[in-house]
Design a protein around this motif. Structure first.
Motif, PDB file in Angstrom:
ATOM      1  N   LYS A  28      -2.129   2.181  -3.647  1.00  0.00           N
ATOM      2  CA  LYS A  28      -3.124   1.163  -3.286  1.00  0.00           C
ATOM      3  C   LYS A  28      -4.482   1.803  -2.976  1.00  0.00           C
ATOM      4  CE  LYS A  28      -4.599  -2.849  -1.594  1.00  0.00           C
ATOM      5  NZ  LYS A  28      -5.535  -3.510  -2.435  1.00  0.00           N
ATOM      6  N   ALA A  29      -4.454   2.922  -2.272  1.00  0.00           N
ATOM      7  CA  ALA A  29      -5.700   3.549  -1.825  1.00  0.00           C
ATOM      8  C   ALA A  29      -6.461   4.244  -2.941  1.00  0.00           C
ATOM      9  CB  ALA A  29      -5.394   4.554  -0.714  1.00  0.00           C
ATOM     10  N   ASP A  30      -5.753   4.726  -3.965  1.00  0.00           N
ATOM     11  CA  ASP A  30      -6.405   5.581  -4.960  1.00  0.00           C
ATOM     12  C   ASP A  30      -6.535   4.981  -6.354  1.00  0.00           C
ATOM     13  OD1 ASP A  30      -6.671   7.425  -2.958  1.00  0.00           O
ATOM     14  OD2 ASP A  30      -5.040   8.704  -3.640  1.00  0.00           O
ATOM     15  N   ASN A  38     -13.370   5.500 -10.505  1.00  0.00           N
ATOM     16  CA  ASN A  38     -14.700   5.774  -9.982  1.00  0.00           C
ATOM     17  C   ASN A  38     -15.583   6.311 -11.108  1.00  0.00           C
ATOM     18  OD1 ASN A  38     -16.989   6.795  -8.698  1.00  0.00           O
ATOM     19  ND2 ASN A  38     -15.841   7.450  -6.899  1.00  0.00           N
ATOM     20  N   PRO A  39     -16.623   5.587 -11.500  1.00  0.00           N
ATOM     21  CA  PRO A  39     -17.462   6.036 -12.613  1.00  0.00           C
ATOM     22  C   PRO A  39     -18.241   7.316 -12.310  1.00  0.00           C
ATOM     23  CG  PRO A  39     -18.421   4.107 -11.560  1.00  0.00           C
ATOM     24  CD  PRO A  39     -17.073   4.322 -10.934  1.00  0.00           C
ATOM     25  N   TYR A 112     -14.078   5.894   0.626  1.00  0.00           N
ATOM     26  CA  TYR A 112     -13.715   5.442   1.971  1.00  0.00           C
ATOM     27  C   TYR A 112     -14.513   6.253   2.979  1.00  0.00           C
ATOM     28  CZ  TYR A 112      -9.740   3.247  -0.344  1.00  0.00           C
ATOM     29  OH  TYR A 112      -8.955   2.479  -1.156  1.00  0.00           O
ATOM     30  N   LEU A 113     -15.453   5.609   3.637  1.00  0.00           N
ATOM     31  CA  LEU A 113     -16.328   6.293   4.574  1.00  0.00           C
ATOM     32  C   LEU A 113     -15.663   6.431   5.936  1.00  0.00           C
ATOM     33  CD1 LEU A 113     -19.663   4.504   3.636  1.00  0.00           C
ATOM     34  CD2 LEU A 113     -18.843   6.747   2.866  1.00  0.00           C
ATOM     35  N   PRO A 114     -16.084   7.432   6.727  1.00  0.00           N
ATOM     36  CA  PRO A 114     -15.558   7.551   8.095  1.00  0.00           C
ATOM     37  C   PRO A 114     -15.864   6.287   8.889  1.00  0.00           C
ATOM     38  CG  PRO A 114     -16.823   9.498   7.476  1.00  0.00           C
ATOM     39  CD  PRO A 114     -17.040   8.468   6.399  1.00  0.00           C
ATOM     40  N   PHE A 115     -15.067   6.051   9.920  1.00  0.00           N
ATOM     41  CA  PHE A 115     -15.262   4.866  10.743  1.00  0.00           C
ATOM     42  C   PHE A 115     -15.476   5.267  12.191  1.00  0.00           C
ATOM     43  CE2 PHE A 115     -10.753   5.763  10.510  1.00  0.00           C
ATOM     44  CZ  PHE A 115     -10.299   5.580  11.802  1.00  0.00           C
ATOM     45  N   ASP A 125     -12.307  10.315  10.038  1.00  0.00           N
ATOM     46  CA  ASP A 125     -12.046  10.178   8.615  1.00  0.00           C
ATOM     47  C   ASP A 125     -10.791   9.338   8.405  1.00  0.00           C
ATOM     48  OD1 ASP A 125     -12.485  11.129   5.738  1.00  0.00           O
ATOM     49  OD2 ASP A 125     -10.393  11.657   6.134  1.00  0.00           O
ATOM     50  N   VAL A 126     -10.824   8.471   7.413  1.00  0.00           N
ATOM     51  CA  VAL A 126      -9.700   7.577   7.133  1.00  0.00           C
ATOM     52  C   VAL A 126      -8.437   8.371   6.799  1.00  0.00           C
ATOM     53  CG1 VAL A 126      -8.852   5.768   5.579  1.00  0.00           C
ATOM     54  CG2 VAL A 126     -11.226   5.731   6.358  1.00  0.00           C
ATOM     55  N   ASN A 127      -8.539   9.322   5.867  1.00  0.00           N
ATOM     56  CA  ASN A 127      -7.359  10.069   5.455  1.00  0.00           C
ATOM     57  C   ASN A 127      -6.797  10.943   6.567  1.00  0.00           C
ATOM     58  OD1 ASN A 127      -7.118   9.147   2.761  1.00  0.00           O
ATOM     59  ND2 ASN A 127      -8.776  10.505   2.148  1.00  0.00           N
TER      60      ASN A 127
END
Length: 145
Positions: A28-30, A38-39, A112-115, A125-127
């Motif tokens: 789902k994430a990737d 991702n272009p 996915y940006l840091p939150f 970081d999300v990951n």
């Protein structure tokens, strides 16, 4: 096919959650515009992320079989499933700490940006956050065998 429910239920549940973290959530994430489509990524980089995610999904299916399908050596199979999880999450943490060697970053500006951190201020970081939680669940699962 018989399913193994009679022993180590807590370990099976925890190991399953950790397995779904690398074997299903990564799909789902990737498989979206932040990674696989991702272009801004080179086609070869996209190839590698798809290969990685599909490999993780396959290892995850094997691990779930080790965890839930009945048969001999159930305890040993739980440890093997846990070790496969350690290989998956361990690879992430090895890449995390080796970033200075290969010039890696935790995120792209169009990913996915840091939150905002819920405690302590700053950004998370999300990951790193998700994989730390999943690794903790994995370790608790291994301890509970």
């Amino acid at each position: 096919m018989t399913f193994a429910y009679e022993s180590h239920l807590i370990a099976r549940i925890l190991l399953s959650i950790a397995t779904l973290g690398y074997g299903l959530v990564t799909v789902k994430a990737d498989f979206n515009a932040t990674h696989a489509t991702n272009p801004r990524w080179t086609p070869h980089a996209r190839f590698h992320v798809v290969w990685q995610v599909l490999s993780y999904a396959g290892v995850g299916l094997i691990s779930l079989g080790l965890i839930w399908i009945g048969g001999p050596m159930q305890t040993e199979r739980l440890y093997l499933a846990g070790l496969l999880g350690i290989a998956m999450y361990g690879g992430f943490f090895a890449a995390l700490f080796a970033r200075p060697v290969y010039g890696g970053l935790l995120y792209d500006e169009n990913g996915y940006l840091p939150f905002k951190a819920p405690i302590g201020g700053g950004k998370w970081d999300v990951n790193v956050t998700a994989f730390t939680a999943m690794t903790t669940i994995l370790v608790l699962g291994l301890i509970s065998i």
